[in-house]
Structures are given as C-alpha cells and as structure tokens.
Design a protein around this motif. Structure first.
Motif, PDB file in Angstrom:
ATOM      1  N   SER A  36      16.528  12.005  -9.011  1.00  0.00           N
ATOM      2  CA  SER A  36      15.174  12.521  -9.608  1.00  0.00           C
ATOM      3  C   SER A  36      13.969  12.431  -8.810  1.00  0.00           C
ATOM      4  N   LEU A  37      14.146  11.746  -7.680  1.00  0.00           N
ATOM      5  CA  LEU A  37      12.896  11.571  -6.874  1.00  0.00           C
ATOM      6  C   LEU A  37      12.721  12.603  -5.930  1.00  0.00           C
ATOM      7  N   THR A  51      17.795  -0.340  -2.094  1.00  0.00           N
ATOM      8  CA  THR A  51      18.508  -1.540  -2.071  1.00  0.00           C
ATOM      9  C   THR A  51      17.782  -2.245  -0.845  1.00  0.00           C
ATOM     10  N   ARG A  52      17.577  -1.824   0.185  1.00  0.00           N
ATOM     11  CA  ARG A  52      17.118  -2.460   1.503  1.00  0.00           C
ATOM     12  C   ARG A  52      15.655  -2.729   1.068  1.00  0.00           C
ATOM     13  N   ALA A  53      14.909  -2.172   0.417  1.00  0.00           N
ATOM     14  CA  ALA A  53      13.473  -2.334   0.168  1.00  0.00           C
ATOM     15  C   ALA A  53      13.376  -3.481  -0.885  1.00  0.00           C
ATOM     16  N   GLU A  54      14.309  -3.576  -1.924  1.00  0.00           N
ATOM     17  CA  GLU A  54      14.472  -4.820  -2.716  1.00  0.00           C
ATOM     18  C   GLU A  54      14.796  -6.102  -2.025  1.00  0.00           C
ATOM     19  N   ILE A  73       0.773  -1.292  -0.089  1.00  0.00           N
ATOM     20  CA  ILE A  73      -0.031  -0.047  -0.106  1.00  0.00           C
ATOM     21  C   ILE A  73       0.839   1.259   0.065  1.00  0.00           C
ATOM     22  N   ASP A  74       0.895   2.109  -1.049  1.00  0.00           N
ATOM     23  CA  ASP A  74       1.593   3.120  -1.416  1.00  0.00           C
ATOM     24  C   ASP A  74       0.860   4.524  -0.809  1.00  0.00           C
ATOM     25  N   GLY A  75       0.856   4.976   0.286  1.00  0.00           N
ATOM     26  CA  GLY A  75       0.199   6.027   1.069  1.00  0.00           C
ATOM     27  C   GLY A  75       0.612   7.420   0.531  1.00  0.00           C
ATOM     28  N   THR A  94       8.835   7.503  -1.407  1.00  0.00           N
ATOM     29  CA  THR A  94       7.866   6.549  -0.718  1.00  0.00           C
ATOM     30  C   THR A  94       7.573   5.697  -1.868  1.00  0.00           C
ATOM     31  N   ALA A  95       6.740   6.363  -3.055  1.00  0.00           N
ATOM     32  CA  ALA A  95       6.511   5.416  -4.116  1.00  0.00           C
ATOM     33  C   ALA A  95       7.329   4.456  -4.646  1.00  0.00           C
ATOM     34  N   GLU A  96       8.878   4.980  -4.820  1.00  0.00           N
ATOM     35  CA  GLU A  96       9.664   4.343  -5.425  1.00  0.00           C
ATOM     36  C   GLU A  96      10.156   3.103  -4.554  1.00  0.00           C
ATOM     37  N   LEU A  97      10.155   3.249  -3.375  1.00  0.00           N
ATOM     38  CA  LEU A  97      10.295   2.117  -2.269  1.00  0.00           C
ATOM     39  C   LEU A  97       9.233   1.074  -2.549  1.00  0.00           C
ATOM     40  N   ALA A  98       7.961   1.537  -2.590  1.00  0.00           N
ATOM     41  CA  ALA A  98       7.126   0.445  -2.686  1.00  0.00           C
ATOM     42  C   ALA A  98       7.306  -0.287  -4.114  1.00  0.00           C
ATOM     43  N   ARG A  99       7.413   0.397  -5.235  1.00  0.00           N
ATOM     44  CA  ARG A  99       7.889  -0.175  -6.299  1.00  0.00           C
ATOM     45  C   ARG A  99       8.939  -1.119  -6.472  1.00  0.00           C
ATOM     46  N   ARG A 100      10.119  -0.795  -5.785  1.00  0.00           N
ATOM     47  CA  ARG A 100      11.354  -1.725  -5.517  1.00  0.00           C
ATOM     48  C   ARG A 100      10.943  -2.684  -4.862  1.00  0.00           C
TER      49      ARG A 100
END
Length: 227
Positions: free
Chosen positions: A223-224, A176-179, A7-9, A17-23
């Motif tokens: 770019s984020l 990287t941690r999110a991945e 869930i991307d809030g 935040t959105a990029e972490l969710a995608r990764r």
C-alpha cells in the motif's frame, strides 16, 4: 524532550520514505518525526547569505529540535542525483552560519550541532549493480557536506536501492531494518542520558516536544507509494 530527531524529506506521507521514518521513531520510543511537508516555511534562501530572512514559527521550532537531539536521522529519496526540493530548502533555511556551523580563522568548517550520531536513510530506484557507475551524489551531499559539516561526527548511510522494482518481501526487510536501527539508537541515547545524570556533561538544549503519537502504519507494504 525527544532524544532523536527524524527528518522526513519526502513530500508524500504515503511514501516508503515516510514509513521508514515512522517505523524508526516508533521503535526508538523517544523520537520526534519532523515531516518537512507539514511545515509552513519559505524554502527559498531569497537573499543568499547577504541578508538574514526572519524565521517562521515552524522553522524556529525545527532549529530548536536540531539543537536538542542526541541523534539525527534524515530519510530521503534520491531524485535527479539530489534530494527533494523541500529537503534542500530546509537545509538552506535552517542550517545557518554561526548557528549550526561556522568557519575558523583558517577557513575550516566547525560544526555546532550537539548531536554526535546520525543516520541517512537513502532510497533510490537505481539498482545496486548500477550504483558504482551512476554514483549516489545525494549520499555525499547529505552525509558529508551537510550532516558532518554541522558537527555530526558519526554518520552511517543505509541505502535502499532498486526501490521501483522491490517486492513486498524486500520492502518488509527494509521496514524491519528501520525498526532495528531505532531500537539500537534508543539504547545508545538512553545510555548517554544516564551518563549525563551521573555527572558526565552532555549537550543540552530546549525544544518544544510536538512529536505526538506515531501515525498508523499501512497493513501491507504494497500500500506504500514507492520512493
């Protein structure tokens, strides 16, 4: 059917935040990203709990996804000690008594979501050394008073602090941690699925899988939009 729900809030698709969710979702390989900014629903609980509001199609689909997931991840920034309005509105509208939670005759909460694992990816401009003094109330609000109350027994919080002043190297480490978390949860979710096929009962639910392809990621962390 996706085994993990992310869930991307964040209201901005360009955000960290959105990029972490995608990764996370891309590394998991069987995860659906539910970007709340793309859903069409009224975030206001207009009658409190006195009167039930009809569910919009997007909200009904989101509730099915909640009931289907083995792992639920919430990615959110910390704003004014809480979460963005769209995420709070989603909690108010989607998490309902007798559906996602209920209270026993003794007044104790009982969670009804089948997912037993969850993660909170919490981003804040607050530097790590100030956190003990300012506190991180959104962590308590989301991890304990929302996710665990709805039945997700094991919730791990991953805090990304000092976002505003973070350099590219630190942001890259967070991505990287999110991945890594996505890959770890994929192994656990697939192990659970294998156990279910071998005869061990696992929670079951139906959901329309609309995850689609993972969105392209920026070539540079710079770019984020921070947050």
């Amino acid at each position: 059917m996706a085994t993990a729900l992310v869930i991307d809030g964040h209201p901005d698709a360009r955000s960290l935040t959105a990029e972490l969710a995608r990764r996370y979702a891309a590394a998991h390989g069987d995860a659906r990203v539910l970007a709340l900014r793309d859903l069409d629903f009224d975030p206001h609980l207009r009658f409190g709990y006195r009167e039930r509001m009809p569910l919009e199609d997007d909200l009904a689909d989101a509730k099915l996804a909640l009931q289907a997931a083995k792992t639920i991840v919430i990615a959110t920034p910390l704003w004014w000690g809480s979460v963005p309005a769209v995420l709070k509105g989603f909690f108010d509208r989607a998490l309902l008594p007798q559906q996602e939670y209920r209270y026993t005759s003794l007044g104790l909460p009982q969670g009804l979501l089948p997912a037993r694992r969850g993660r909170l990816l919490l981003l804040a401009d607050t530097p790590w050394y100030a956190a003990p003094f300012t506190g991180l109330p959104a962590q308590t609000q989301v991890a304990r008073n929302t996710m665990r109350l709805c039945g997700i027994r094991s919730v791990r919080t991953h805090r990304m602090l000092g976002v505003k002043g973070a350099d590219e190297a630190k942001i890259a480490r967070w991505l990287t941690r999110a991945e890594q978390l996505g890959a770890t949860d994929a192994r656990r979710d697939h192990s659970d699925s294998d156990a279910g096929r071998s005869g061990v009962p696992t929670p079951a639910a139906s959901v329309r899988d609309q995850a689609g392809p993972v969105e392209p990621v920026p070539s540079s962390a710079a770019s984020l939009v921070l947050g």
